[in-house]
Design a protein around this motif. Structure first.
Motif, PDB file in Angstrom:
ATOM      1  N   ALA A 180       0.818  -1.214   0.000  1.00 37.45           N
ATOM      2  CA  ALA A 180       0.000   0.000   0.000  1.00 37.45           C
ATOM      3  C   ALA A 180       0.849   1.260   0.000  1.00 37.45           C
TER       4      ALA A 180
ATOM      5  N   TYR B 298       2.434   2.472   2.415  1.00 42.94           N
ATOM      6  CA  TYR B 298       2.136   3.185   3.651  1.00 42.94           C
ATOM      7  C   TYR B 298       3.392   3.351   4.506  1.00 42.94           C
TER       8      TYR B 298
ATOM      9  N   THR C 299      -4.786  -7.836   3.390  1.00 36.43           N
ATOM     10  CA  THR C 299      -5.303  -6.595   3.966  1.00 36.43           C
ATOM     11  C   THR C 299      -5.629  -6.826   5.437  1.00 36.43           C
TER      12      THR C 299
ATOM     13  N   TYR D 241      -5.786   3.813   6.131  1.00 34.18           N
ATOM     14  CA  TYR D 241      -5.900   4.371   4.796  1.00 34.18           C
ATOM     15  C   TYR D 241      -7.122   3.757   4.123  1.00 34.18           C
TER      16      TYR D 241
ATOM     17  N   ARG E 210      -6.621   0.957  -1.180  1.00 30.40           N
ATOM     18  CA  ARG E 210      -5.291   1.504  -1.474  1.00 30.40           C
ATOM     19  C   ARG E 210      -4.293   0.404  -1.828  1.00 30.40           C
ATOM     20  N   GLU E 211      -4.265  -0.641  -1.048  1.00 32.48           N
ATOM     21  CA  GLU E 211      -3.333  -1.755  -1.298  1.00 32.48           C
ATOM     22  C   GLU E 211      -3.583  -2.363  -2.678  1.00 32.48           C
TER      23      GLU E 211
ATOM     24  N   GLN F 159      -2.442  -0.088  -5.491  1.00 32.79           N
ATOM     25  CA  GLN F 159      -0.983  -0.071  -5.620  1.00 32.79           C
ATOM     26  C   GLN F 159      -0.486  -1.342  -6.316  1.00 32.79           C
TER      27      GLN F 159
END
Length: 187
Positions: free
Chosen positions: A123, A125, A146, A153, A157-158, A161
């Motif tokens: 992600a 992050y 996840t 977030y 998002r993951e 990406q």
């Protein structure tokens, strides 16, 4: 259930017999090392039922809130000992084994019983650079992961990406679902 706790194996056997598809242990939260002897009976039970074990055994993400030194308990060397001692154990390490990416790539090359998941690391992050090679060594052993809903977030998002990494269609399909289906015996 904690490894070594009286009755832990009975609880695990009953759960597997009732249909549980896998189990997760967390070295950071439960404060144990992956190669601790009391885990052997857990590993053997997972093997006997042909069920995977997800074990948060990478050093990151670490937190001062944990009641133990995760760098002392976790590491690629400990996972290598587990994989070698239990070659039929299906072991998945979350967070792509962060932060020892090169070591986990080496383990993927030599151990057919290891999987890694992308949870939080893909992600973008954490300030960790994940080498693309880690995805290329054994793409059939990488799972989209996840910690939803416990993530700081957006839920997708993951996944976004990962899709930006532009894998071949078959590799992408494996990472976002097919590899997990195979690991858990759903396909």
């Amino acid at each position: 259930m904690l490894p070594g706790e009286p009755g832990a194996v009975d609880v695990l056997r009953d759960a597997f017999a009732a249909g549980l598809r896998g189990v997760k242990l967390h070295c950071h939260v439960q404060c144990f090392a992956a190669d601790a002897p009391e885990l052997n009976e857990i590993y053997e039970t997972c093997v006997a039922f042909d069920r995977p074990l997800v074990m948060h055994a990478g050093r990151e993400p670490a937190s001062k809130a944990y009641k133990c030194d995760v760098y002392a308990l976790c590491g690629v060397d400990r996972i290598e000992r587990v994989l070698t001692a239990h070659p039929k154990l299906k072991l998945c390490v979350p967070h792509l084994g962060a932060d020892e990416f090169d070591g986990y790539a080496r383990l993927l090359e030599s151990h057919d019983n290891l999987w890694l998941d992308t949870t939080m690391i893909a992600a973008d992050y954490f300030p960790l650079k994940v080498p693309r090679r880690l995805f290329e060594v054994r793409p059939d052993r990488i799972l989209y992961g996840t910690d939803f809903p416990n993530i700081p977030y957006a839920w997708d998002r993951e996944l976004k990406q990962l899709l930006k990494m532009k894998f071949r269609d078959d590799v992408e399909a494996g990472i976002v679902g097919g590899n997990a289906l195979r690991l858990y015996g759903a396909r």
